[in-house]
Scaffold this active site. Structure first.
Site, mmCIF file in Angstrom:
data_model
loop_
_atom_site.group_PDB
_atom_site.id
_atom_site.type_symbol
_atom_site.label_atom_id
_atom_site.label_comp_id
_atom_site.label_asym_id
_atom_site.label_seq_id
_atom_site.Cartn_x
_atom_site.Cartn_y
_atom_site.Cartn_z
ATOM 1 N N TYR A 15 42.394 -20.554 -79.888
ATOM 2 C CA TYR A 15 42.480 -21.701 -80.806
ATOM 3 C C TYR A 15 42.675 -23.014 -80.050
ATOM 4 O O TYR A 15 43.530 -23.834 -80.404
ATOM 5 C CB TYR A 15 43.635 -21.505 -81.816
ATOM 6 C CG TYR A 15 43.692 -20.113 -82.400
ATOM 7 C CD1 TYR A 15 42.685 -19.663 -83.240
ATOM 8 C CD2 TYR A 15 44.738 -19.247 -82.098
ATOM 9 C CE1 TYR A 15 42.710 -18.378 -83.764
ATOM 10 C CE2 TYR A 15 44.776 -17.960 -82.615
ATOM 11 C CZ TYR A 15 43.766 -17.536 -83.445
ATOM 12 O OH TYR A 15 43.792 -16.266 -83.957
ATOM 13 N N TYR A 143 47.020 -13.037 -93.285
ATOM 14 C CA TYR A 143 46.273 -13.130 -92.027
ATOM 15 C C TYR A 143 46.056 -11.714 -91.490
ATOM 16 O O TYR A 143 47.020 -10.951 -91.356
ATOM 17 C CB TYR A 143 47.021 -13.972 -90.982
ATOM 18 C CG TYR A 143 46.230 -14.042 -89.701
ATOM 19 C CD1 TYR A 143 45.144 -14.894 -89.589
ATOM 20 C CD2 TYR A 143 46.515 -13.185 -88.633
ATOM 21 C CE1 TYR A 143 44.362 -14.917 -88.440
ATOM 22 C CE2 TYR A 143 45.752 -13.208 -87.481
ATOM 23 C CZ TYR A 143 44.680 -14.072 -87.396
ATOM 24 O OH TYR A 143 43.903 -14.089 -86.262
ATOM 25 N N ASP A 244 48.930 -3.878 -93.638
ATOM 26 C CA ASP A 244 48.731 -4.386 -92.282
ATOM 27 C C ASP A 244 50.113 -4.596 -91.671
ATOM 28 O O ASP A 244 50.789 -5.579 -91.960
ATOM 29 C CB ASP A 244 47.937 -5.694 -92.349
ATOM 30 C CG ASP A 244 47.733 -6.326 -90.978
ATOM 31 O OD1 ASP A 244 48.422 -5.914 -90.030
ATOM 32 O OD2 ASP A 244 46.912 -7.249 -90.886
ATOM 33 N N LYS A 273 49.738 -4.741 -81.774
ATOM 34 C CA LYS A 273 50.724 -5.590 -81.098
ATOM 35 C C LYS A 273 51.764 -4.801 -80.288
ATOM 36 O O LYS A 273 51.526 -4.514 -79.130
ATOM 37 C CB LYS A 273 51.414 -6.483 -82.141
ATOM 38 C CG LYS A 273 50.482 -7.595 -82.641
ATOM 39 C CD LYS A 273 51.272 -8.660 -83.332
ATOM 40 C CE LYS A 273 50.402 -9.749 -83.915
ATOM 41 N NZ LYS A 273 49.955 -10.727 -82.939
HETATM 42 N N1 PMP Z 1 47.067 -8.609 -88.614
HETATM 43 C C1 PMP Z 1 48.190 -9.303 -88.464
HETATM 44 C C2 PMP Z 1 49.248 -9.220 -89.522
HETATM 45 C C3 PMP Z 1 48.381 -10.111 -87.342
HETATM 46 O O1 PMP Z 1 49.500 -10.831 -87.211
HETATM 47 C C4 PMP Z 1 47.370 -10.138 -86.345
HETATM 48 C C5 PMP Z 1 47.499 -10.989 -85.087
HETATM 49 N N2 PMP Z 1 48.320 -12.049 -85.119
HETATM 50 C C6 PMP Z 1 46.216 -9.378 -86.536
HETATM 51 C C7 PMP Z 1 46.098 -8.619 -87.674
HETATM 52 C C8 PMP Z 1 45.100 -9.381 -85.510
HETATM 53 O O2 PMP Z 1 45.471 -8.651 -84.396
HETATM 54 P P1 PMP Z 1 44.736 -8.897 -82.976
HETATM 55 O O3 PMP Z 1 45.062 -10.292 -82.578
HETATM 56 O O4 PMP Z 1 45.325 -7.852 -82.075
HETATM 57 O O5 PMP Z 1 43.280 -8.679 -83.210
#
Ligand code: PMP
Length: 425
Positions: A15, A143, A244, A273
């Site tokens: 970004y 997100y 998620d 993560k």
């Molecule tokens: N879902 C959530 C809730 C996230 O916080 C993130 C990353 N910040 C993602 C999906 C995407 O994961 P990645 O950056 O490993 O592709």
């Protein structure tokens, strides 16, 4: 040429503008809760490298696990071959996650695990003869990642993806869950979701949501009772419930998974993560027998298979990380961090620029009235000897779980001073 200059010329960062990049600091080492810069400065880490390095940097157990594995083999294709680290990790994940989640799909990143979850949902309904179920419902302010299908379920306005709107599959958005962990459940809100489901259930394969905390979409905490109500609505209308937990998983909200704040279980859960303790990119999409065996009924196969699926180094790091998670009393540990975060961040409430301070588990958020300029504010944090990276109006901490009380207080004081300096400059 200096590394920072070469970096500016050659590299994209997340970004970040290529013509007017924010400053980037060269890292020479990282250990425990410290990041060591090449210019000799040492920073206390408040970010866990985007919420992943939960045990701190350079952890001897995870280092050793990777050393051991690399001496055996680093990677083999997962088509036709398998290995102990992946099998062990699947066993661990199935044992840790809600009982109904029994089948594990490994992929490369959080975004890809979301793509996989969405594909699983569509393919499941396809095998059930419900071929029109090809869309998803989701709350605004969510997100789920930066790849195309993941983007389609991110907040369409506030998300970072609004310019791609025409290129994305249109999805169905509901309002974000009302904020406040203890705020009474708003029946009108649930009725609005019911109305959508009544009208569109024939198109809807799934409902995707970040349980309890909407993270990158605003660090919004909401009452877990909404998850219980969503489960019932999804069951009534034949819609799969997808959680998620990429940001919330592995203790961040005070429970091992945020799902555990509710009484229910999702049909599909995405993890990433912190899965490898922040060492190597790896994600998992975990689902139930119902979905997995449904997809495979009538000889069907699930149509996904990344090159680095089940990477053995990543699985070994994850096994070591999850052994560490299992060795702590995570609720106690994160509960302590929660108390320290509240103590360290509450003084910021006195600042005129601050609209609210809120904490949940090992997440501490200082929300401002106005957005900050990352360009200006980032160097101020580094001058204070801390690594904190705000976004928009949010200055937040998600530290490694090994952080000390004193280090959290240093982070809290730094945030207070930087807000004063940034806005009074
Ligand atoms: N879902 C959530 C809730 C996230 O916080 C993130 C990353 N910040 C993602 C999906 C995407 O994961 P990645 O950056 O490993 O592709």
């Amino acid at each position: 040429m200096a590394l920072t200059e070469l970096d500016k010329q050659l590299l994209w960062h997340p970004y970040t503008s290529m013509s007017h990049p924010t400053p980037h600091y060269v890292v020479e080492g990282a250990n425990g809760c410290h990041i060591q810069l090449a210019d000799g400065r040492q920073l206390i880490d408040g970010m866990s490298s985007w919420w992943s390095v939960i045990h701190g940097y350079n952890h001897p157990d995870i280092n050793q696990a990777i050393h051991n594995q690399v001496d055996q083999f680093a990677h083999v294709m997962f088509g036709g071959l398998t290995h102990q680290p992946a099998i062990e990790l699947a066993q661990k994940l199935v044992a840790m996650t809600p009982d109904s989640l029994t089948r594990v799909f490994f992929s490369d990143s959080g975004s890809v695990s979301v793509e996989v979850a969405l594909k699983m949902a569509i393919q499941y309904w396809h095998t059930q003869g419900k071929t029109s179920k090809q869309h998803f419902a989701t709350p605004r302010s969510g997100y789920h990642g930066d790849t195309f299908a993941a983007m389609s379920v991110c907040d369409p306005v506030n998300g970072m993806h609004s310019m791609f709107n025409q290129a994305l599959t249109p999805q169905y958005f509901v309002a974000p869950p009302p904020t406040g962990l203890d705020a009474p459940v708003d029946q009108d809100y649930l009725d609005s979701i019911r109305a959508l489901f009544e009208e569109q259930h024939e198109q809807l394969a799934g409902f995707i949501i970040e349980p309890v905390v909407q993270n990158a979409g605003g660090m919004r905490f909401y009452n877990p009772a909404y998850l219980d109500a969503l489960r019932a609505l999804c069951d009534e209308f034949d819609i799969l419930l997808i959680f998620d937990e990429i940001a919330t998983g592995f203790g961040r909200t005070g429970k091992l998974f945020a799902t555990e704040h509710s009484q229910i279980e999702p049909d599909i859960m995405c993890l990433g993560k912190a899965l490898t303790g922040g060492y190597i990119t790896l994600a998992a999409t975990i689902t139930s027998d119902k979905v997995a065996l449904g997809i495979s009924s009538d000889g069907g196969v699930f149509m996904h298979g990344p090159t680095f699926m089940g990477n053995a180094l990543a699985c070994s790091a994850a096994n070591a990380s999850l052994s560490l998670v299992q060795s702590y009393d995570i609720e106690h540990k994160v509960g302590q961090i929660h108390t320290w975060l509240e103590q360290a961040l509450t003084p910021c409430e006195a600042l005129a620029q601050v609209s609210s301070v809120r904490c949940l588990g090992a997440i501490g958020v200082v929300e401002l009235h106005e957005s900050v300029s990352l360009h200006d504010i980032q160097p101020l944090f580094v001058e204070q000897g801390v690594w904190v990276r705000p976004f928009g109006k949010l200055i937040y901490l998600m530290p490694p779980y090994i952080i000390s009380e004193a280090q959290i207080h240093t982070l809290g004081k730094a945030i207070y001073r930087v807000i004063e300096q940034h806005f009074n400059a």
